[in-house]
Design an enzyme around this catalytic site. Sequence first.
Site, PDB file in Angstrom:
ATOM      1  N   ASP A   1       5.107  -4.506  -4.925  1.00  0.00           N
ATOM      2  CA  ASP A   1       4.511  -3.985  -6.163  1.00  0.00           C
ATOM      3  C   ASP A   1       5.351  -4.292  -7.395  1.00  0.00           C
ATOM      4  O   ASP A   1       5.374  -3.530  -8.354  1.00  0.00           O
ATOM      5  CB  ASP A   1       4.298  -2.460  -6.075  1.00  0.00           C
ATOM      6  CG  ASP A   1       3.554  -2.065  -4.826  1.00  0.00           C
ATOM      7  OD1 ASP A   1       2.569  -2.750  -4.512  1.00  0.00           O
ATOM      8  OD2 ASP A   1       3.961  -1.104  -4.162  1.00  0.00           O
TER       9      ASP A   1
ATOM     10  N   LYS B   1       3.962  -9.217  -8.851  1.00  0.00           N
ATOM     11  CA  LYS B   1       3.922 -10.644  -8.487  1.00  0.00           C
ATOM     12  C   LYS B   1       2.657 -11.328  -8.996  1.00  0.00           C
ATOM     13  O   LYS B   1       2.695 -12.463  -9.414  1.00  0.00           O
ATOM     14  CB  LYS B   1       3.944 -10.805  -6.966  1.00  0.00           C
ATOM     15  CG  LYS B   1       5.310 -10.654  -6.352  1.00  0.00           C
ATOM     16  CD  LYS B   1       5.237 -10.897  -4.863  1.00  0.00           C
ATOM     17  CE  LYS B   1       4.528  -9.807  -4.102  1.00  0.00           C
ATOM     18  NZ  LYS B   1       5.224  -8.537  -4.024  1.00  0.00           N
TER      19      LYS B   1
ATOM     20  N   ASN C   1      -2.671  -5.933   3.661  1.00  0.00           N
ATOM     21  CA  ASN C   1      -1.848  -4.832   3.145  1.00  0.00           C
ATOM     22  C   ASN C   1      -1.389  -5.129   1.721  1.00  0.00           C
ATOM     23  O   ASN C   1      -0.950  -4.244   1.006  1.00  0.00           O
ATOM     24  CB  ASN C   1      -0.633  -4.559   4.057  1.00  0.00           C
ATOM     25  CG  ASN C   1       0.143  -5.806   4.448  1.00  0.00           C
ATOM     26  OD1 ASN C   1      -0.322  -6.922   4.277  1.00  0.00           O
ATOM     27  ND2 ASN C   1       1.330  -5.617   4.986  1.00  0.00           N
TER      28      ASN C   1
ATOM     29  N   GLY D   1      -1.969  -6.428  -2.267  1.00  0.00           N
ATOM     30  CA  GLY D   1      -3.013  -6.339  -3.275  1.00  0.00           C
ATOM     31  C   GLY D   1      -2.476  -6.943  -4.553  1.00  0.00           C
ATOM     32  O   GLY D   1      -1.738  -6.289  -5.281  1.00  0.00           O
ATOM     33  N   HIS D   2      -2.786  -8.217  -4.786  1.00  0.00           N
ATOM     34  CA  HIS D   2      -2.276  -8.892  -5.982  1.00  0.00           C
ATOM     35  C   HIS D   2      -3.329  -8.860  -7.076  1.00  0.00           C
ATOM     36  O   HIS D   2      -4.372  -9.484  -6.946  1.00  0.00           O
ATOM     37  CB  HIS D   2      -1.897 -10.344  -5.663  1.00  0.00           C
ATOM     38  CG  HIS D   2      -0.748 -10.443  -4.706  1.00  0.00           C
ATOM     39  ND1 HIS D   2      -0.280 -11.620  -4.197  1.00  0.00           N
ATOM     40  CD2 HIS D   2       0.034  -9.476  -4.180  1.00  0.00           C
ATOM     41  CE1 HIS D   2       0.738 -11.376  -3.399  1.00  0.00           C
ATOM     42  NE2 HIS D   2       0.941 -10.077  -3.364  1.00  0.00           N
TER      43      HIS D   2
ATOM     44  N   ARG E   1       2.831 -11.981  22.687  1.00  0.00           N
ATOM     45  CA  ARG E   1       2.098 -13.171  23.146  1.00  0.00           C
ATOM     46  C   ARG E   1       0.727 -12.830  23.709  1.00  0.00           C
ATOM     47  O   ARG E   1       0.233 -13.458  24.629  1.00  0.00           O
ATOM     48  CB  ARG E   1       2.945 -13.958  24.167  1.00  0.00           C
ATOM     49  CG  ARG E   1       4.197 -14.488  23.518  1.00  0.00           C
ATOM     50  CD  ARG E   1       5.293 -14.748  24.472  1.00  0.00           C
ATOM     51  NE  ARG E   1       5.772 -13.522  25.084  1.00  0.00           N
ATOM     52  CZ  ARG E   1       6.843 -13.446  25.856  1.00  0.00           C
ATOM     53  NH1 ARG E   1       7.547 -14.529  26.106  1.00  0.00           N
ATOM     54  NH2 ARG E   1       7.219 -12.308  26.380  1.00  0.00           N
TER      55      ARG E   1
ATOM     56  N   GLN F   1       4.432  -8.143  -0.272  1.00  0.00           N
ATOM     57  CA  GLN F   1       5.349  -7.011  -0.055  1.00  0.00           C
ATOM     58  C   GLN F   1       6.701  -7.319  -0.714  1.00  0.00           C
ATOM     59  O   GLN F   1       6.753  -8.090  -1.644  1.00  0.00           O
ATOM     60  CB  GLN F   1       5.514  -6.696   1.442  1.00  0.00           C
ATOM     61  CG  GLN F   1       4.300  -6.052   2.095  1.00  0.00           C
ATOM     62  CD  GLN F   1       3.184  -7.012   2.414  1.00  0.00           C
ATOM     63  OE1 GLN F   1       3.431  -8.062   2.980  1.00  0.00           O
ATOM     64  NE2 GLN F   1       1.984  -6.673   2.045  1.00  0.00           N
TER      65      GLN F   1
ATOM     66  N   LYS G   1       7.827  -5.404 -16.229  1.00  0.00           N
ATOM     67  CA  LYS G   1       7.519  -4.062 -16.732  1.00  0.00           C
ATOM     68  C   LYS G   1       8.662  -3.416 -17.514  1.00  0.00           C
ATOM     69  O   LYS G   1       8.874  -2.202 -17.429  1.00  0.00           O
ATOM     70  CB  LYS G   1       7.053  -3.179 -15.567  1.00  0.00           C
ATOM     71  CG  LYS G   1       5.781  -3.717 -14.904  1.00  0.00           C
ATOM     72  CD  LYS G   1       5.225  -2.817 -13.828  1.00  0.00           C
ATOM     73  CE  LYS G   1       4.281  -1.772 -14.358  1.00  0.00           C
ATOM     74  NZ  LYS G   1       3.453  -1.164 -13.298  1.00  0.00           N
ATOM     75  N   SER G   2       9.391  -4.240 -18.253  1.00  0.00           N
ATOM     76  CA  SER G   2      10.508  -3.724 -19.050  1.00  0.00           C
ATOM     77  C   SER G   2      10.017  -2.677 -20.043  1.00  0.00           C
ATOM     78  O   SER G   2      10.717  -1.694 -20.343  1.00  0.00           O
ATOM     79  CB  SER G   2      11.158  -4.857 -19.829  1.00  0.00           C
ATOM     80  OG  SER G   2      11.312  -5.994 -19.025  1.00  0.00           O
TER      81      SER G   2
END
Length: 422
Positions: free
Chosen positions: A16, A19, A41, A43-44, A146, A225, A332-333
Amino acid sequence: MAQGKVDALLGIVFGDEGKGKVVDYFTPRYDVVARFAGGPNAGHTIIFEGKKFVLRSIPSGIFDEGKVNIIGNGCVIAPDLFMNEARELEAAGYSLTERLHISRRAHLILPTHRVLDRAYEAAKGKAKVGTTGKGIGPTYSDKAARTGLRVGDILDGFTQKYERLKARHLQILADLHFTDFDITEEEQRWLEGVDYMRQFRLTDTEIEINRYLAEGKSVLAEGAQGSLLDIDHGTYPFVSSSSTTAGGVCTGLGVAPNKIDKVYGIFKAYSTRVGAGPFPVELFDATGDRIRDIGHEYGAVTGRDRRCGWVDIVALRYAIIINGVTDLVMMKSDVLDTFDRIRVCVAYEKDGVRTEDMPYDTEGWQPVYEDLPGWQTPLTEVRSEADFPPAFSAYIKYLEDVLRTPIAIVSVSPDREATIIR
Ligand code: IMP
C-alpha cells in the site's frame, strides 16, 4: 531504464505504498510490464484518462496499446476474479487478448482455496494473520506441496485434475470440521472464468521474456504487497505467501539476477500496515487517527482501517539491503503537511536492548524516535524541488543520510504531475 534489462518497482514496507501511481508514471518508458508475485490480494489503483481502475492481477501496462503485459509464473490467479477484472477493462474499451500473456506455470486459486483460507484463519484463533481471504496461502501451500493446479492445466485434462484437487480440499475441510461454506454458485462462476481464460495467451512467458530481453527490450517488474510481507524476509508468520522482494523477480519471471538493473524501493513518508502482526511504530493515539484520515488509509481490497505510524528507518534499511534498492521513491509526503513535529523511528528497544537491525522477532519492540520539525506548508501544488519548504528538504536529506540511498522521486499528491524527479 536500460535496454535488455529488468527494472523492479517494489513496495518495501507492508504494501500500500502507492505503487499504482508510480507504475502508471513509469510504464510508458518500458516495452513490457510484468507481475511476478501475488494475486488478487493486491489492489493497484490507477487513474487513467480520468477513470479509476483497481487492478488486482493484471499488470498496469494494460492501458497502453503497444505494451506486452505478463502475469508471471510466480503469480496465483483466480479465474473468476480475473474474468471480472478483465471484463471491466474490456467494457472500458481496452482490448486484452493480444496484450496480456499469462504464464502456464502460474498457479490457479480454486474456490476451495478461499474456503481453506477462512478455515485456517478460524482455526488460528487469536493468532490470525488477518489475510485478505483470497486463498493466497492455501494456493501457495499446494504449489510447495506439489499438488497445485497450474494455468497450463486448463489446456489439458482439466476437469479430472480440478475434481481431484477439490476432493482433497473438501477432505481437509471435513477433517477440520469446517462446514460454513457453499461453493455451488461460486464454482459456477469460477468454471466460467476458466473457460474465459482460454482465449488469452497462456504461454511460456519465461522464455518469452528472455527473448524480449535478448532483443534489447526493457522490462518493468511490477511488485505487489511489500517486502515485510515476503514469505522469507517478512515478519513471519504475519506475512503473505509469496516472494515479494527482488529475489522474487528472478524466480517469479524466470529472469537471471544479472538481468536486473534498477531496483526502485517505494515507501511512504510514514508507515502503515493492514492485518495482524508486529508493527513497532504503530500509533494508537489521535496522531495515528490523523494520519489515517488525511492519508485515506483504508484497504483497497478489504476496506479495513490501516494501522498507521511514523516512518521506520529500521524496516527501511533492512528492506533496502534485502532488495538491493538503488533508488528510493517517497510517496504521500503531503499527508504530513500539517504536523508541527515529524517523528522518525531510528531503532527498536526491548528489555534495555537497543537494535538498529531488523530483529528476528519484531514482537514487543518499542520504537526509539528522533524528532524533526514539520514543514507546515501545503506540498500538493509544488512541482519542483526548488519550491520545497526548507523543513521538507531537511526531512529528505535526513532520510537519505540515514538510509544511504538516494530518494530519486518524491510524490506530493495523487496527481500524475505531482511527481518530482530529483
Ligand atoms: P494474504 O496475502 O491474503 O494471505 O494476507 C497475508 C497478509 O498480507 C495480511 O496481513 C494482509 O493484510 C497482507 N496483505 C496481503 N496483500 C496485501 C496488499 O496488497 N497490501 C497490504 N497488505 C496486504
